[in-house]
Write an enzyme that holds these catalytic residues in place. Structure first.
Site, PDB file in Angstrom:
ATOM      1  NE  ARG A 279      -4.472  -1.906   9.869  1.00 51.68           N
ATOM      2  CZ  ARG A 279      -3.405  -1.272   9.383  1.00 51.68           C
ATOM      3  NH1 ARG A 279      -3.447   0.011   9.152  1.00 51.68           N
ATOM      4  NH2 ARG A 279      -2.317  -1.943   9.115  1.00 51.68           N
TER       5      ARG A 279
ATOM      6  CE  LYS B 125      -2.228  -1.144   3.834  1.00 46.70           C
ATOM      7  NZ  LYS B 125      -1.698  -2.490   4.140  1.00 46.70           N
TER       8      LYS B 125
ATOM      9  NE  ARG C  96       1.913  -5.272  11.143  1.00 42.58           N
ATOM     10  CZ  ARG C  96       2.986  -4.999  10.391  1.00 42.58           C
ATOM     11  NH1 ARG C  96       4.163  -5.500  10.725  1.00 42.58           N
ATOM     12  NH2 ARG C  96       2.878  -4.235   9.334  1.00 42.58           N
TER      13      ARG C  96
ATOM     14  NE  ARG D   1       7.119  -3.248   5.731  1.00 42.04           N
ATOM     15  CZ  ARG D   1       5.809  -3.114   5.837  1.00 42.04           C
ATOM     16  NH1 ARG D   1       5.095  -2.773   4.774  1.00 42.04           N
ATOM     17  NH2 ARG D   1       5.194  -3.347   6.971  1.00 42.04           N
TER      18      ARG D   1
ATOM     19  NE  ARG E 124       5.991  -0.706  10.113  1.00 39.27           N
ATOM     20  CZ  ARG E 124       4.784  -0.725   9.556  1.00 39.27           C
ATOM     21  NH1 ARG E 124       4.593  -0.140   8.381  1.00 39.27           N
ATOM     22  NH2 ARG E 124       3.765  -1.317  10.136  1.00 39.27           N
TER      23      ARG E 124
HETATM   24  P1  AMP Z   1       0.565   0.203   9.180  1.00 44.02           P
HETATM   25  O1  AMP Z   1       1.717   1.137   9.074  1.00 44.02           O
HETATM   26  O2  AMP Z   1      -0.608   0.626   8.346  1.00 44.02           O
HETATM   27  O3  AMP Z   1       0.961  -1.231   8.939  1.00 44.02           O
HETATM   28  O4  AMP Z   1       0.039   0.279  10.694  1.00 44.02           O
HETATM   29  C1  AMP Z   1       0.867  -0.099  11.771  1.00 44.02           C
HETATM   30  C2  AMP Z   1       0.000  -0.369  12.984  1.00 44.02           C
HETATM   31  O5  AMP Z   1      -0.674   0.833  13.381  1.00 44.02           O
HETATM   32  C3  AMP Z   1      -1.095  -1.401  12.787  1.00 44.02           C
HETATM   33  O6  AMP Z   1      -0.634  -2.724  12.945  1.00 44.02           O
HETATM   34  C4  AMP Z   1      -2.077  -0.995  13.899  1.00 44.02           C
HETATM   35  O7  AMP Z   1      -1.629  -1.442  15.170  1.00 44.02           O
HETATM   36  C5  AMP Z   1      -1.970   0.530  13.877  1.00 44.02           C
HETATM   37  N1  AMP Z   1      -2.982   1.101  12.965  1.00 44.02           N
HETATM   38  C6  AMP Z   1      -2.750   1.695  11.754  1.00 44.02           C
HETATM   39  N2  AMP Z   1      -3.902   2.076  11.194  1.00 44.02           N
HETATM   40  C7  AMP Z   1      -4.892   1.717  12.053  1.00 44.02           C
HETATM   41  C8  AMP Z   1      -6.311   1.820  12.040  1.00 44.02           C
HETATM   42  N3  AMP Z   1      -6.969   2.338  10.990  1.00 44.02           N
HETATM   43  N4  AMP Z   1      -6.996   1.358  13.119  1.00 44.02           N
HETATM   44  C9  AMP Z   1      -6.356   0.834  14.182  1.00 44.02           C
HETATM   45  N5  AMP Z   1      -5.034   0.669  14.243  1.00 44.02           N
HETATM   46  C10 AMP Z   1      -4.296   1.107  13.193  1.00 44.02           C
END
Ligand code: AMP
Length: 210
Positions: free
Chosen positions: A88, A13, A163, A122, A152
């Protein structure tokens, strides 16, 4: 045009978002990036978010929806935006419909067996670029800005497993949610290049704009 980028962790994404930002001038809004900036800044939201992110769980809806709602009130969103990592779950999607007008949901579909390797391999840069170790040939800096690459904290096998469970249990139902709204554009991302996925997205957007 306001777009949602949907897909499992590791679907690409963020990579597609930066390519789309370059081509269409759309603003890239990533809830994950917002949380990481808060963690880095040591804010209360950051502390709360970290306790969920480290476990591969979703940060509570109330906090997340408030952050996105506030972000979408700024003037710069008028040029059009991409939401990366939000919504999400169905609750967040329903909330989003109350304060935003979404044109299209781009669902990046990846076979589950490819995801673990993609995420654990990654390496990311603070500028937003990301790479897979297999393509770096030992390089440790970003090709775009020269920044140091790092893994990360939540890109470790144990957290990734959680996740992925969160994704398939709570986020994947959004595919149906947006299909029912007639807003779903699904593109396939296999072992091919990000450029191939990008081509599919651009073709879909061109169809939509017609
Ligand atoms: P990402 O960078 O999109 O993979 O997000 C990293 C982490 O942030 C996720 O695994 C969640 O713990 C949290 N997170 C990101 N977006 C959301 C969302 N829309 N709702 C809840 N938690 C989120």
């Amino acid at each position: 045009m306001n777009i949602i980028l949907l897909g499992a962790p590791g679907a690409g994404k963020g990579t597609q978002a930066s390519m789309l930002a370059e081509k269409y001038g759309l603003l890239h809004i990533s809830t994950g990036d917002i949380f990481r900036a808060n963690i880095k800044g040591g804010t209360e939201i950051g502390k709360l978010a970290k306790s969920y992110i480290d476990k591969g769980l979703l940060v509570p809806d109330e906090v997340t929806c408030r952050i996105v709602k506030d972000r979408l009130m700024k003037d710069d969103v008028k040029r059009g935006y991409m939401l990366d990592g939000f919504p999400r779950n169905v609750f967040q999607a329903e909330e989003l419909d109350k304060f935003a007008k979404i044109d299209l949901c781009v669902n990046i579909d990846v076979e589950e067996r490819l995801l673990m390797d993609r995420i654990c391999g990654r390496r990311v840069c603070a500028c937003g670029e990301s790479y897979h170790v297999s393509a770096l040939n030992g390089r440790t800096t970003c090709a775009k800005c020269g920044g140091e690459l790092y893994r990360r904290d939540d890109d470790n096998p144990e957290t990734v497993k959680a996740r992925l469970e969160t994704y398939f249990g709570q986020t994947a139902p959004l595919i149906d949610f947006y299909k029912k709204q007639g807003k779903l554009l699904t593109v396939q991302s296999g072992e091919g290049s990000p450029e191939e996925v990008f081509k599919q997205i651009c073709a879909g957007l061109a169809e939509y704009v017609k």
